[in-house]
Design a protein around this motif. Structure first.
Motif, PDB file in Angstrom:
ATOM      1  N   ALA A  18       0.824  -1.205   0.000  1.00  0.00           N
ATOM      2  CA  ALA A  18       0.000   0.000   0.000  1.00  0.00           C
ATOM      3  C   ALA A  18       0.859   1.255   0.000  1.00  0.00           C
ATOM      4  N   LEU A  19       1.920   1.242   0.791  1.00  0.00           N
ATOM      5  CA  LEU A  19       2.780   2.423   0.888  1.00  0.00           C
ATOM      6  C   LEU A  19       3.590   2.645  -0.383  1.00  0.00           C
ATOM      7  N   GLN A  20       3.951   1.559  -1.070  1.00  0.00           N
ATOM      8  CA  GLN A  20       4.685   1.710  -2.332  1.00  0.00           C
ATOM      9  C   GLN A  20       3.864   2.490  -3.354  1.00  0.00           C
ATOM     10  N   LEU A  21       2.551   2.314  -3.320  1.00  0.00           N
ATOM     11  CA  LEU A  21       1.681   3.045  -4.235  1.00  0.00           C
ATOM     12  C   LEU A  21       1.679   4.540  -3.951  1.00  0.00           C
ATOM     13  N   ARG A  22       2.039   4.891  -2.679  1.00  0.00           N
ATOM     14  CA  ARG A  22       2.030   6.304  -2.284  1.00  0.00           C
ATOM     15  C   ARG A  22       3.433   6.886  -2.189  1.00  0.00           C
ATOM     16  N   ASN A  23       4.468   6.089  -2.522  1.00  0.00           N
ATOM     17  CA  ASN A  23       5.861   6.561  -2.482  1.00  0.00           C
ATOM     18  C   ASN A  23       6.256   7.095  -1.112  1.00  0.00           C
ATOM     19  N   GLY A  24       5.936   6.393  -0.059  1.00  0.00           N
ATOM     20  CA  GLY A  24       6.302   6.871   1.277  1.00  0.00           C
ATOM     21  C   GLY A  24       6.414   5.746   2.272  1.00  0.00           C
ATOM     22  N   GLY A  25       6.798   6.104   3.516  1.00  0.00           N
ATOM     23  CA  GLY A  25       6.795   5.169   4.633  1.00  0.00           C
ATOM     24  C   GLY A  25       7.732   3.993   4.470  1.00  0.00           C
ATOM     25  N   THR A  26       9.000   4.231   4.095  1.00  0.00           N
ATOM     26  CA  THR A  26       9.908   3.129   3.800  1.00  0.00           C
ATOM     27  C   THR A  26      10.163   2.227   5.003  1.00  0.00           C
ATOM     28  N   ALA A  27      10.115   2.728   6.219  1.00  0.00           N
ATOM     29  CA  ALA A  27      10.451   1.937   7.395  1.00  0.00           C
ATOM     30  C   ALA A  27       9.232   1.455   8.179  1.00  0.00           C
ATOM     31  N   LEU A  28       8.054   1.968   7.861  1.00  0.00           N
ATOM     32  CA  LEU A  28       6.872   1.635   8.650  1.00  0.00           C
ATOM     33  C   LEU A  28       6.528   0.146   8.640  1.00  0.00           C
ATOM     34  N   PRO A  29       6.568  -0.547   7.486  1.00  0.00           N
ATOM     35  CA  PRO A  29       6.264  -1.983   7.514  1.00  0.00           C
ATOM     36  C   PRO A  29       7.196  -2.769   8.436  1.00  0.00           C
ATOM     37  N   GLY A  30       8.471  -2.424   8.423  1.00  0.00           N
ATOM     38  CA  GLY A  30       9.423  -3.099   9.305  1.00  0.00           C
ATOM     39  C   GLY A  30       9.136  -2.833  10.768  1.00  0.00           C
ATOM     40  N   LEU A  31       8.742  -1.597  11.072  1.00  0.00           N
ATOM     41  CA  LEU A  31       8.388  -1.247  12.453  1.00  0.00           C
ATOM     42  C   LEU A  31       7.208  -2.086  12.930  1.00  0.00           C
ATOM     43  N   ILE A  32       6.182  -2.223  12.081  1.00  0.00           N
ATOM     44  CA  ILE A  32       5.004  -3.014  12.437  1.00  0.00           C
ATOM     45  C   ILE A  32       5.383  -4.488  12.616  1.00  0.00           C
ATOM     46  N   ALA A  33       6.209  -5.008  11.710  1.00  0.00           N
ATOM     47  CA  ALA A  33       6.633  -6.412  11.813  1.00  0.00           C
ATOM     48  C   ALA A  33       7.365  -6.691  13.126  1.00  0.00           C
ATOM     49  N   LEU A  34       8.254  -5.777  13.511  1.00  0.00           N
ATOM     50  CA  LEU A  34       9.019  -5.958  14.748  1.00  0.00           C
ATOM     51  C   LEU A  34       8.140  -5.799  15.981  1.00  0.00           C
ATOM     52  N   LYS A  35       7.079  -5.020  15.875  1.00  0.00           N
ATOM     53  CA  LYS A  35       6.128  -4.902  16.987  1.00  0.00           C
ATOM     54  C   LYS A  35       5.401  -6.225  17.207  1.00  0.00           C
ATOM     55  N   PHE A  36       5.000  -6.872  16.102  1.00  0.00           N
ATOM     56  CA  PHE A  36       4.311  -8.160  16.203  1.00  0.00           C
ATOM     57  C   PHE A  36       5.263  -9.277  16.643  1.00  0.00           C
ATOM     58  N   GLU A  37       6.482  -9.265  16.073  1.00  0.00           N
ATOM     59  CA  GLU A  37       7.451 -10.330  16.339  1.00  0.00           C
ATOM     60  C   GLU A  37       8.844  -9.716  16.462  1.00  0.00           C
ATOM     61  N   PRO A  38       9.318  -9.477  17.715  1.00  0.00           N
ATOM     62  CA  PRO A  38      10.639  -8.850  17.910  1.00  0.00           C
ATOM     63  C   PRO A  38      11.785  -9.617  17.250  1.00  0.00           C
ATOM     64  N   ASP A  39      11.639 -10.939  17.067  1.00  0.00           N
ATOM     65  CA  ASP A  39      12.685 -11.750  16.420  1.00  0.00           C
ATOM     66  C   ASP A  39      12.447 -11.893  14.918  1.00  0.00           C
ATOM     67  N   PHE A  40      11.692 -10.988  14.341  1.00  0.00           N
ATOM     68  CA  PHE A  40      11.285 -11.093  12.941  1.00  0.00           C
ATOM     69  C   PHE A  40      12.478 -11.290  12.003  1.00  0.00           C
ATOM     70  N   MET A  41      13.549 -10.510  12.170  1.00  0.00           N
ATOM     71  CA  MET A  41      14.669 -10.559  11.224  1.00  0.00           C
ATOM     72  C   MET A  41      15.477 -11.840  11.349  1.00  0.00           C
ATOM     73  N   ALA A  42      15.420 -12.486  12.503  1.00  0.00           N
ATOM     74  CA  ALA A  42      16.182 -13.717  12.697  1.00  0.00           C
ATOM     75  C   ALA A  42      15.725 -14.819  11.746  1.00  0.00           C
ATOM     76  N   TYR A  43      14.481 -14.750  11.279  1.00  0.00           N
ATOM     77  CA  TYR A  43      13.963 -15.766  10.363  1.00  0.00           C
ATOM     78  C   TYR A  43      14.590 -15.648   8.974  1.00  0.00           C
ATOM     79  N   PHE A  44      15.194 -14.511   8.663  1.00  0.00           N
ATOM     80  CA  PHE A  44      15.802 -14.300   7.352  1.00  0.00           C
ATOM     81  C   PHE A  44      17.318 -14.511   7.372  1.00  0.00           C
ATOM     82  N   GLN A  45      17.926 -14.357   8.521  1.00  0.00           N
ATOM     83  CA  GLN A  45      19.387 -14.310   8.617  1.00  0.00           C
ATOM     84  C   GLN A  45      20.065 -15.518   7.958  1.00  0.00           C
ATOM     85  N   HIS A  46      19.561 -16.706   8.193  1.00  0.00           N
ATOM     86  CA  HIS A  46      20.204 -17.916   7.677  1.00  0.00           C
ATOM     87  C   HIS A  46      19.933 -18.142   6.192  1.00  0.00           C
ATOM     88  N   GLN A  47      19.044 -17.341   5.581  1.00  0.00           N
ATOM     89  CA  GLN A  47      18.687 -17.571   4.179  1.00  0.00           C
ATOM     90  C   GLN A  47      19.659 -16.932   3.187  1.00  0.00           C
TER      91      GLN A  47
END
Length: 450
Positions: A18-47
């Motif tokens: 949704a934000l890409q369509l409006r050209n804004g909010g580059t960090a907001l999705p990541g902020l929301i993801a980390l609020k839901f799951e503080p270990d969110f980025m750890a799921y990507f590290q090994h990939q």
């Protein structure tokens, strides 16, 4: 898959689209993801098939990270990179979200991420990087970071947790950064400058780290490149600049940068670039050392650096209303002074200086009294100042015996500056961080603000 991770992924990816369509909010999705799951980025590290590169420091992160990304991408490898310069964990998380599919899978060889100084310890803990590059450490946003000694201590603790397979790349010219390499389990490499044509006779009044980090004795310098960076030693505990794994030599600064690099047991290489300033000679040293560790072909490295276009307010160039405009992000005493030094060559310049005091700039603007604005006497005869603290900046320039025109409203200031230009002249804008975002929005018609 962890249920919390899946919910965080789906909600944040929908928000990201949704934000890409409006050209804004580059960090907001990541902020929301980390609020839901503080270990969110750890799921990507090994990939990441080959690993993650983290780049931190006060000045030069965005340009250096972008160059490393280009070098890796040029090898036909898949790279994930926080290109918008959002360098907190939320920004990195947003980059991962954007690159993942709806099941949380990414297909990448390398992650190359710019990391905020205060965020580096957390990023190291979560992402388990293959390479950590630290460029420098200067005073910046004291209301947020505190004094540089506290930042250095936090960095040291996090670097001590790295494995023996990790590579740590450090700027030997910065005493605080160089001594972070002592007794680390990781492989430690050093880069620095070796060019006596660009030596300052005395250390500047705004230099930050002039005392030995080990024993607090006043350091002795054989050469000073800028601020507190140079060839240093302590006469009490005998700490000194480490031997260089890569030396930057034969630096030419007028008007753009060229240099020669020397690595042990290798022929010297001449590098041409569209970048400018002695500080970018240092940054290029870091990039070239990493390219050597990654065993990237030297001809390919030279071409990537020669073709690299300055980005995101770091000597970035625009055409606006038929006139050429260059932006030089200037956000702390050292960065602002070195931006001014890059303008010392050639004809008199048309200048617009913009000082904001938002959270991302630092609400305390007393640092402007440590900028060497007196150098501007050789650069320009008239300066327009703008921003939320335009009057503070005008007062500082008055003490430097410089004439100013005050226009607090940025769009009007840009228009007024352009009105003074001939068709062949360039307007140079030196803004703080949030001012740079606003300038880009005016010149480009869109914003990358978080």
């Amino acid at each position: 898959m962890n249920f919390k991770f899946f919910i965080a992924l789906i909600i944040s990816k929908i928000l990201s689209l949704a934000l890409q369509l409006r050209n804004g909010g580059t960090a907001l999705p990541g902020l929301i993801a980390l609020k839901f799951e503080p270990d969110f980025m750890a799921y990507f590290q090994h990939q990441f098939r080959q690993g993650i590169i983290l780049v931190s420091g006060t000045n030069g992160k965005t340009t250096t990270t972008a160059l490393i990304k280009e070098l890796v991408f040029n090898q036909k490898l898949n790279v994930i990179h926080n290109a918008a310069g959002s360098n907190l964990l939320r920004g990195i998380a947003s980059s991962l979200l954007k690159s993942s599919d709806w099941s949380g899978k990414i297909r990448a060889d390398w992650g190359v991420f710019e990391v905020d100084e205060a965020t580096l310890p957390s990023a190291i803990q979560v992402l388990k990087p293959k390479i950590v590059l630290i460029l420098n450490l200067f005073r910046d946003q004291l209301d947020r970071y505190g004094e540089i000694d506290a930042t250095a201590q936090n960095w040291k603790k996090s670097l001590e947790t790295l494995s023996a397979e990790t590579f740590v790349i450090l700027n030997a010219d910065d005493p605080v950064v160089a001594l972070l390499g002592k007794n680390l389990p990781a492989h430690v490499y050093f880069y620095g400058l070796n060019d006596w044509e660009h030596v300052h006779k005395t250390i500047s009044h705004f230099a930050d780290s002039i005392f030995c980090p080990s024993c607090r004795q006043l350091l002795v310098y054989d050469a000073v490149w800028y601020s507190h960076l140079g060839i240093w030693c302590c006469q009490r505990c005998h700490e000194k600049r480490p031997l260089l794994d890569l030396a930057v030599e034969k630096i030419k600064l007028n008007p753009i940068l060229s240099l020669t690099v020397a690595l042990p047991d290798q022929p010297k290489r001449e590098i041409q670039t569209k970048l400018g300033g002695i500080y970018n000679a240092s940054n290029l040293g870091a990039v070239l050392l990493i390219s050597s560790i990654l065993k990237i072909d030297s001809a390919a490295v030279q071409k990537v650096i020669a073709d690299f276009q300055p980005t995101f307010g770091r000597l970035e160039e625009f055409t606006y209303q038929g006139r050429r405009v260059k932006i030089l992000l200037s956000k702390n005493p050292t960065g602002f002074t070195e931006s001014i030094r890059t303008l010392l060559y050639g004809k008199k310049k048309n200048l617009l200086l913009v000082l904001n005091d938002k959270i991302a700039d630092g609400t305390d603007v007393s640092w402007i009294y440590d900028v060497d604005f007196e150098l501007l006497k050789d650069v320009t005869e008239k300066i327009i100042v703008s921003g939320t603290r335009a009057y503070d900046l005008a007062l500082r320039l008055k003490y430097a015996d410089l004439k100013t025109i005050i226009e607090p409203y940025l769009k009007k200031a840009i228009q007024q500056s352009l009105a003074n230009l001939s068709n062949k002249e360039t307007l140079f804008i030196l803004p703080t961080y949030t001012a740079m975002l606003r300038v880009r929005k005016i010149l480009k018609g869109r914003s990358l603000e978080n």
